[in-house]
Write an enzyme that holds these catalytic residues in place. Structure first.
Site, PDB file in Angstrom:
ATOM      1  CG  HIS A   8       5.079   9.767   6.882  1.00 30.42           C
ATOM      2  ND1 HIS A   8       3.970   9.604   7.662  1.00 30.42           N
ATOM      3  CD2 HIS A   8       6.098   9.160   7.580  1.00 30.42           C
ATOM      4  CE1 HIS A   8       4.281   8.920   8.765  1.00 30.42           C
ATOM      5  NE2 HIS A   8       5.583   8.651   8.733  1.00 30.42           N
ATOM      6  CG  HIS A  47      -4.118   7.126   6.485  1.00 30.26           C
ATOM      7  ND1 HIS A  47      -3.858   5.853   6.902  1.00 30.26           N
ATOM      8  CD2 HIS A  47      -3.289   7.938   7.190  1.00 30.26           C
ATOM      9  CE1 HIS A  47      -2.910   5.895   7.825  1.00 30.26           C
ATOM     10  NE2 HIS A  47      -2.554   7.144   8.015  1.00 30.26           N
ATOM     11  CG  ASP A 100      -0.376  15.509   8.431  1.00 30.31           C
ATOM     12  OD1 ASP A 100      -0.150  15.823   9.604  1.00 30.31           O
ATOM     13  OD2 ASP A 100       0.272  14.658   7.803  1.00 30.31           O
TER      14      ASP A 100
HETATM   15  N1  ACO Z   1      -5.740  13.372  -3.862  1.00 26.61           N
HETATM   16  C1  ACO Z   1      -6.177  12.810  -5.029  1.00 26.61           C
HETATM   17  N2  ACO Z   1      -6.140  11.483  -5.282  1.00 26.61           N
HETATM   18  C2  ACO Z   1      -5.642  10.682  -4.316  1.00 26.61           C
HETATM   19  C3  ACO Z   1      -5.185  11.197  -3.080  1.00 26.61           C
HETATM   20  C4  ACO Z   1      -5.251  12.598  -2.864  1.00 26.61           C
HETATM   21  N3  ACO Z   1      -4.820  13.134  -1.708  1.00 26.61           N
HETATM   22  N4  ACO Z   1      -4.726  10.175  -2.310  1.00 26.61           N
HETATM   23  C5  ACO Z   1      -4.901   9.061  -3.036  1.00 26.61           C
HETATM   24  N5  ACO Z   1      -5.454   9.353  -4.246  1.00 26.61           N
HETATM   25  C6  ACO Z   1      -5.842   8.394  -5.282  1.00 26.61           C
HETATM   26  C7  ACO Z   1      -4.604   7.885  -6.034  1.00 26.61           C
HETATM   27  O1  ACO Z   1      -4.342   8.656  -7.189  1.00 26.61           O
HETATM   28  C8  ACO Z   1      -5.020   6.471  -6.370  1.00 26.61           C
HETATM   29  O2  ACO Z   1      -5.871   6.498  -7.471  1.00 26.61           O
HETATM   30  P1  ACO Z   1      -5.900   5.259  -8.520  1.00 26.61           P
HETATM   31  O3  ACO Z   1      -6.340   4.049  -7.739  1.00 26.61           O
HETATM   32  O4  ACO Z   1      -6.890   5.678  -9.556  1.00 26.61           O
HETATM   33  O5  ACO Z   1      -4.503   5.112  -9.057  1.00 26.61           O
HETATM   34  C9  ACO Z   1      -5.867   6.025  -5.175  1.00 26.61           C
HETATM   35  O6  ACO Z   1      -6.389   7.257  -4.612  1.00 26.61           O
HETATM   36  C10 ACO Z   1      -5.074   5.293  -4.097  1.00 26.61           C
HETATM   37  O7  ACO Z   1      -3.943   6.092  -3.766  1.00 26.61           O
HETATM   38  P2  ACO Z   1      -2.532   5.497  -3.426  1.00 26.61           P
HETATM   39  O8  ACO Z   1      -1.505   6.563  -3.560  1.00 26.61           O
HETATM   40  O9  ACO Z   1      -2.310   4.233  -4.190  1.00 26.61           O
HETATM   41  O10 ACO Z   1      -2.767   5.123  -1.894  1.00 26.61           O
HETATM   42  P3  ACO Z   1      -1.647   4.874  -0.813  1.00 26.61           P
HETATM   43  O11 ACO Z   1      -2.283   4.119   0.278  1.00 26.61           O
HETATM   44  O12 ACO Z   1      -0.430   4.273  -1.437  1.00 26.61           O
HETATM   45  O13 ACO Z   1      -1.239   6.347  -0.334  1.00 26.61           O
HETATM   46  C11 ACO Z   1      -1.280   8.457   0.750  1.00 26.61           C
HETATM   47  C12 ACO Z   1      -1.758   6.997   0.777  1.00 26.61           C
HETATM   48  C13 ACO Z   1       0.216   8.515   0.465  1.00 26.61           C
HETATM   49  C14 ACO Z   1      -1.512   9.059   2.125  1.00 26.61           C
HETATM   50  C15 ACO Z   1      -2.071   9.237  -0.336  1.00 26.61           C
HETATM   51  O14 ACO Z   1      -3.440   9.202  -0.030  1.00 26.61           O
HETATM   52  C16 ACO Z   1      -1.588  10.677  -0.486  1.00 26.61           C
HETATM   53  O15 ACO Z   1      -0.625  10.935  -1.216  1.00 26.61           O
HETATM   54  N6  ACO Z   1      -2.253  11.654   0.218  1.00 26.61           N
HETATM   55  C17 ACO Z   1      -1.818  13.038   0.189  1.00 26.61           C
HETATM   56  C18 ACO Z   1      -0.645  13.230   1.134  1.00 26.61           C
HETATM   57  C19 ACO Z   1      -1.050  13.163   2.588  1.00 26.61           C
HETATM   58  O16 ACO Z   1      -2.015  13.786   3.017  1.00 26.61           O
HETATM   59  N7  ACO Z   1      -0.246  12.414   3.363  1.00 26.61           N
HETATM   60  C20 ACO Z   1      -0.437  12.302   4.808  1.00 26.61           C
HETATM   61  C21 ACO Z   1      -0.883  10.930   5.172  1.00 26.61           C
HETATM   62  S1  ACO Z   1      -1.166  10.827   6.901  1.00 26.61           S
HETATM   63  C22 ACO Z   1       0.360  10.762   7.558  1.00 26.61           C
HETATM   64  O17 ACO Z   1       1.287  10.197   7.057  1.00 26.61           O
HETATM   65  C23 ACO Z   1       0.561  11.456   8.777  1.00 26.61           C
END
Ligand code: ACO
Length: 430
Positions: A267, A308, A365
């Site tokens: 987050h 996201h 971010d």
């Molecule tokens: N890098 C590589 N792969 C990713 C990333 C990433 N940053 N984000 C998602 N994926 C992949 C996951 O591995 C997953 O793959 P799969 O379907 O093969 O298993 C798919 O994309 C979906 O990801 P989830 O984690 O299931 O998506 P969710 O909606 O639950 O999570 C989140 C969203 C937490 C933001 C995620 O994209 C992440 O961890 N990003 C990096 C952290 C980040 O930048 N957070 C800030 C978000 S904005 C905010 O809160 C202000």
């Protein structure tokens, strides 16, 4: 509202249930499933609440597919270009843009509440000098309830709005105090002749031995970042604030819980993690290696600042911040090689099938840390900056919840543990 119906049939019993469809003013239609357990005997399973609306809200609208974000109906692009953080705070709290008189009055009210009780500074000085500022913020903000217990009747609308304004006004003071404690500097008191962001920068960076002139460019850039971070509907920290608030807990406890939720790297903690990641990548030549790692399922590494839950398109806030990065670096006369690195990472990731198929775009971010860094804000304070801005969203959502008949938030579970078994005396266990 409920002018459509969806039918759910349990074929084993032949029972059928009409599920009313709730239509908001915009956004996807939502099934009202409240009657499912009492009529069909089923709960619903939705880990991560990816398909669940937990409340009705009039504050913020997101269309993740189209990359739209609006506060109270106003597009984020217009607010970013034409408004100020204090005006946006008024809008989020009260639902309408203020008149000039209302805005001046609101600004005065926020200014009047900027100081904290001196005892709170003793509390801050009790932390170890290298405590993470988010850990300090969670503790200190939660402790505010101890100072204002005579204004904590949550049934009283005057107490509620006063608590909300106190929190918006005091967050920058507390944040700067946490930083100054880390630096070993004396307490910096708010200068009420300054505006919101100027005042914060002054509290952060002025020292008794020097004259400190607040940079207009820095204050303007900070104001923009605060506008963009002010609210984002039912994200993890806001949902935490609402859940804690649903128990009738005081708003300081709710916001302290929100701060803790925001700190996680998935987050708000991502802004700190992005800079650490860019630092680790180090050079443009290493970008392909890190993109490869992000795609490798056996490697826990993710591209921080990418992806996201709601946006499956460019995060509109990232578009605005990306453009602002150039302007701020240029106006401050700074040339940060991290900007080139971030651009290259974005370029390679956005051309890659993995990121294209999963619709992973830079989020708010990804670029914000580059601006914070240019303003001299240390990396460990990045998520604190987010918390100062998001406090407005948290208290607006909390107020909205207080004004709406609300049940205590209490999700169910699918129990997968042992079925009933007999207790065995200690000497009979092997
Ligand atoms: N890098 C590589 N792969 C990713 C990333 C990433 N940053 N984000 C998602 N994926 C992949 C996951 O591995 C997953 O793959 P799969 O379907 O093969 O298993 C798919 O994309 C979906 O990801 P989830 O984690 O299931 O998506 P969710 O909606 O639950 O999570 C989140 C969203 C937490 C933001 C995620 O994209 C992440 O961890 N990003 C990096 C952290 C980040 O930048 N957070 C800030 C978000 S904005 C905010 O809160 C202000």
């Amino acid at each position: 509202m409920a002018d459509k119906k969806v039918y759910v049939t349990d074929e084993s019993s032949g029972t059928q249930l009409n599920l009313p469809v709730i239509l908001g003013t915009e956004g996807e239609p939502t099934l009202d499933i409240k009657a499912l357990p009492s009529t069909l005997g089923y709960f619903t399973y939705d880990p991560g609440f990816a398909a669940t609306a937990a409340c009705t809200s009039k504050i913020t609208f997101i269309d993740g597919g189209k990359g739209i974000l609006r506060y109270r109906g106003y597009p984020i692009e217009q607010l970013a270009e034409r408004s100020t953080f204090v005006e946006v705070s008024y809008l989020l709290l009260y639902g309408e843009l203020p008149t000039e008189t209302q805005l001046n009055h609101f600004r005065d009210e926020l200014t009047y509440h900027t100081m904290v009780n001196e005892q709170l500074n003793h509390f801050i000085s009790g932390f170890h000098y290298d405590a993470h500022p988010m850990a300090m913020m969670a503790g200190v903000v939660g402790s505010l309830a101890a100072f204002y217990h005579n204004r904590l009747d949550m049934e009283n609308p005057e107490h509620r709005i006063l608590s909300a304004k106190r929190m918006i006004a005091k967050m920058p003071t507390i944040a700067a105090a946490c930083y100054r404690h880390h630096m070993g500097w004396p307490v910096g008191y708010p200068q009420n002749s300054l505006r919101f962001c100027e005042r914060f920068l002054h509290m952060m960076f002025s020292v008794p031995a020097e004259t400190y002139e607040v940079s207009e460019v820095a204050a303007k850039a900070l104001d923009l970042l605060f506008i963009l971070h002010a609210d984002h509907e039912q994200n993890a920290s806001t949902s935490t604030v609402r859940l804690v608030g649903s128990t009738g807990a005081n708003p300081y406890a709710c916001v302290a819980a929100g701060i803790s939720a925001l700190w996680g790297p998935a987050h708000g903690g991502a802004n700190e993690a992005v800079l650490e990641m860019l630092d680790e990548i180090g050079d443009i030549s290493n970008v392909p290696k890190y993109v490869k790692r992000a795609k490798d399922k056996s490697d826990p590494f993710r591209l921080m600042g990418f992806g996201h839950r709601v946006y499956k398109n460019y995060d509109p806030r990232a578009t605005i911040i990306r453009a602002a990065c150039y302007e701020v670096l240029d106006e401050l006369g700074k040339d940060d090689p991290m900007m080139d690195l971030a651009m290259e990472l974005e370029r390679i990731a956005l051309e890659d099938d993995y990121f294209v198929e999963k619709k992973l775009y830079p989020n708010v971010d990804f670029y914000s840390g580059i601006i914070y860094k240019a303003l001299g804000i240390p990396v460990s304070m990045f998520t604190v900056m987010f918390a100062i801005a998001r406090t407005v969203g948290w208290v607006s959502q909390w107020l909205e919840q207080c004004e709406t008949p609300t049940k205590i938030g209490r999700p169910r579970q699918v129990y997968a543990g042992p079925v009933e078994r007999r207790y065995r005396a200690l000497h009979r266990r092997s």
